[in-house]
Design a protein around this motif. Sequence first.
Motif, PDB file in Angstrom:
ATOM      1  N   VAL A  20       0.858  -1.434   0.038  1.00  0.00           N
ATOM      2  CA  VAL A  20       0.034  -0.438  -0.122  1.00  0.00           C
ATOM      3  C   VAL A  20       0.495   0.880  -0.144  1.00  0.00           C
ATOM      4  CG1 VAL A  20      -1.749   1.262   1.156  1.00  0.00           C
ATOM      5  CG2 VAL A  20      -2.087  -1.554   1.061  1.00  0.00           C
TER       6      VAL A  20
ATOM      7  N   VAL B 258       0.823   5.867  -0.320  1.00  0.00           N
ATOM      8  CA  VAL B 258       0.222   6.741  -0.078  1.00  0.00           C
ATOM      9  C   VAL B 258       0.803   7.166  -0.600  1.00  0.00           C
ATOM     10  CG1 VAL B 258      -1.074   7.941   1.345  1.00  0.00           C
ATOM     11  CG2 VAL B 258      -1.987   5.644   1.965  1.00  0.00           C
TER      12      VAL B 258
ATOM     13  N   PRO C 239      -5.976  -3.537   4.407  1.00  0.00           N
ATOM     14  CA  PRO C 239      -4.988  -2.427   4.125  1.00  0.00           C
ATOM     15  C   PRO C 239      -4.925  -1.842   3.332  1.00  0.00           C
ATOM     16  CG  PRO C 239      -4.130  -4.443   4.454  1.00  0.00           C
ATOM     17  CD  PRO C 239      -5.381  -5.144   4.036  1.00  0.00           C
ATOM     18  N   ARG C 240      -5.472  -1.859   1.801  1.00  0.00           N
ATOM     19  CA  ARG C 240      -5.426  -1.024   0.644  1.00  0.00           C
ATOM     20  C   ARG C 240      -6.483  -0.083   0.541  1.00  0.00           C
ATOM     21  NH1 ARG C 240      -3.296  -1.944  -4.568  1.00  0.00           N
ATOM     22  NH2 ARG C 240      -1.905  -3.129  -4.001  1.00  0.00           N
TER      23      ARG C 240
ATOM     24  N   GLY D 211      -5.341   2.637   3.129  1.00  0.00           N
ATOM     25  CA  GLY D 211      -4.172   3.695   2.779  1.00  0.00           C
ATOM     26  C   GLY D 211      -5.372   4.937   1.754  1.00  0.00           C
TER      27      GLY D 211
ATOM     28  N   ARG E 196      -2.869   3.836  10.308  1.00  0.00           N
ATOM     29  CA  ARG E 196      -1.806   3.395   9.312  1.00  0.00           C
ATOM     30  C   ARG E 196      -1.355   1.780   9.708  1.00  0.00           C
ATOM     31  NH1 ARG E 196      -0.199   8.853  10.837  1.00  0.00           N
ATOM     32  NH2 ARG E 196       0.491  10.358   8.921  1.00  0.00           N
TER      33      ARG E 196
ATOM     34  N   ALA F   6      -2.743  -0.354   7.358  1.00  0.00           N
ATOM     35  CA  ALA F   6      -2.056  -0.533   6.060  1.00  0.00           C
ATOM     36  C   ALA F   6      -1.428  -1.001   6.475  1.00  0.00           C
ATOM     37  CB  ALA F   6      -2.250   1.029   5.945  1.00  0.00           C
ATOM     38  N   ARG F   7       0.146  -1.318   7.591  1.00  0.00           N
ATOM     39  CA  ARG F   7       0.808  -1.739   7.789  1.00  0.00           C
ATOM     40  C   ARG F   7       0.941  -3.394   7.947  1.00  0.00           C
ATOM     41  NH1 ARG F   7       3.702   2.406  11.894  1.00  0.00           N
ATOM     42  NH2 ARG F   7       5.137   0.475  12.828  1.00  0.00           N
ATOM     43  N   GLY F   8      -0.385  -3.548   7.974  1.00  0.00           N
ATOM     44  CA  GLY F   8      -0.938  -4.954   7.603  1.00  0.00           C
ATOM     45  C   GLY F   8      -1.244  -5.458   9.100  1.00  0.00           C
ATOM     46  N   TYR F   9      -2.019  -4.663  10.722  1.00  0.00           N
ATOM     47  CA  TYR F   9      -1.649  -5.416  11.826  1.00  0.00           C
ATOM     48  C   TYR F   9      -2.981  -5.730  11.778  1.00  0.00           C
ATOM     49  CZ  TYR F   9       2.623  -3.143  13.326  1.00  0.00           C
ATOM     50  OH  TYR F   9       4.002  -3.013  14.194  1.00  0.00           O
TER      51      TYR F   9
END
Lengths: 436, 216
Positions: free
Chosen positions: A327, A329, B130-131, B134, B165, B168-171
């Motif tokens: 992803v 941004v 995640p996307r 984002g 965030r 988006a970081r996959g958490y």
Amino acid sequence: MRPTSPARRRLIAAHDPDRSPQKGTSLYAVRKLYRDPSRRLVAGVASGIAGHLGVPVYAVRVTFVALLPFDGLGALLYAVFWAVLSSAPGVLPKKRDKRQMLTYLALGLGVLLVQQMIGLGGGSNMFLGWLIAIIAIGAGIIWHLADPDRRRRWTSAVPNAPWLGAVVDETSRRSYLLRIVGGGACVIVGIIGISLVAAPHAGVGFTELLGGLLYALVALAGVALVIAPLLWRTFGQLRAERVGRIREQERAEIAAMVHDQVLHTLALIQRKAGDTKEVVRLARGQERTLRNWLYKPIASPTEKFSAAVEEIVAEVEDTYAIVVESVVVGDIDVSERVAALAAAAREALVNAARHAKVASVSLYAEVEADAISVFVRDRGVGFEPAAVGPDRHGVRGSIMGRMERHGGTSEIRSEPGNGTEVRLFMPTPEGRERHG
Amino acid sequence: MDEQSRLRVFLVDDHAMFRAGVRAELGAYVDVVGEASTVGQAVTAIAALQPDVVLLDVHMPDGGGRAVLESVRKSHPQVKFLALSVSDAAEDVIGLIRAGARGYVTKTIAPDDLADAIRRVADDDAVFSPRLAGFVLDAFAARPDAPVADPELDQLTNREREVLRLLARGYAYKEIAKELFISIKTVETHVSNVLRKLQMSNRYELSRWAADRRLV
């Protein structure tokens, strides 16, 4: 990837030194007389002739002006030259120099005044010269319509009647019609004028002439009525054909894509059906290609950070047969620092792919005003950061060292069994300014 | 989980193969009470069956998942929708979110993650890939030139931004809670608030972005 547009190609040609007219005047090339509109005052005839003969331009121009009193010979010659000569290839017309034009205009006026005073020439002959000049101009307007690339287009549009192509060609039909009518009017006025001047005693009065003109117009209208349906039909056919051609082109492009890529990948997947990892790799790669083809505008990885990240993601996915959930941004232009950041991110991805023993890795990149951050995270086996020896080049050199050398920072978080996250920060030029 | 509280799920997708796959995968977690391959079928069957959650394909003939959402949501507001997409392009999904879907996942999602997402949506929470996180960060970015009509709806709080965030970081939610020293319930509240802002805000970037793609 994008094809150069015709307009752009023309522009390139015009700036290409190999194709400029100077090359044509070299010793060995065949010298052909062209108009030179890049140095024109009226249409570039004088500058073309001067360039060809190797004499100063003003001499040629003065000669044209000086020939004016002799039954308008100067204008006549100029008009004929203009009609016959084509413009030098690859030369773009320049703006006319108004002050210089004024000088020659004054000169011409002076010459004509002197002629009136000393009574040189004049009378019907004088008038005749000007009329012929008008005819030449009219003919020139029509002839110049047919410069080679235009003619080629018409010929391809309507193979057996190029002139019809000029009329039915959609792009600039109006200007063509205007030019043909205008040029035709010039020629007709000139010819009628000549017949009046040359045979003033033949008993043809103004009324008879007008009547004759009217009949001619009626006849023309009749002819137009007859060919109008034909023109209309040809026009329609042409449009249908153009639409068909575009559609065919698109179809061919899609067919090529499907054939070269999708079918190929499917064949490979069938052959490697037993190898799960390889099948995933193939499917993922194909998916990426199709997705790019469908949605994404193409940006160059050397220009934009987001494109650079996409490129490294694709490369790592392809090489190590893992899935990278990426992803991004925001975006920024690639500079040396940004490229270093991308390289460090690639290293982090490769490490995760090699050592984490997972099927997927997450990458998140965010561009803010002050800084760019990249996070690469996996849920793999992890490691004890303190236990990594100083010889582990991958982490120390390629990630931490690289980031520090380019003014960024990095942080690696990992614990055995709980995965790893690599965090990379790089200040933007703006951020460095603000924080010193 | 006992039989009584098993969630009733309905599948809408025009690919029979995909429906069969999801049905087989989800069987262990939820009851798949029905499926439909067209917008018309889906609207009738959802009204009749009143499932808890509808799994909705974004891309379908006759207007796609959005058409289903728009015709069912008014009459049956208690039915929750989770968008499924193969494209993973936020512009395909945002229309569904704006029309009222509670979340979005990609079709490549693992079965237990999908079951988890269904449970979350049924509990009235939001599910962000995640996307999508984002995209929301991008659309709500703090641009100095962006006019803000309604600060409550048009801006994200710092906390919401942090949560997005991490998403988006996959958490996972659990990991986010641990990272930020908050409870999972608080994470869920933040994400639901972001979803509400995404659905209600008329923020300039959002409307321009949507208008560019003829979504609103």
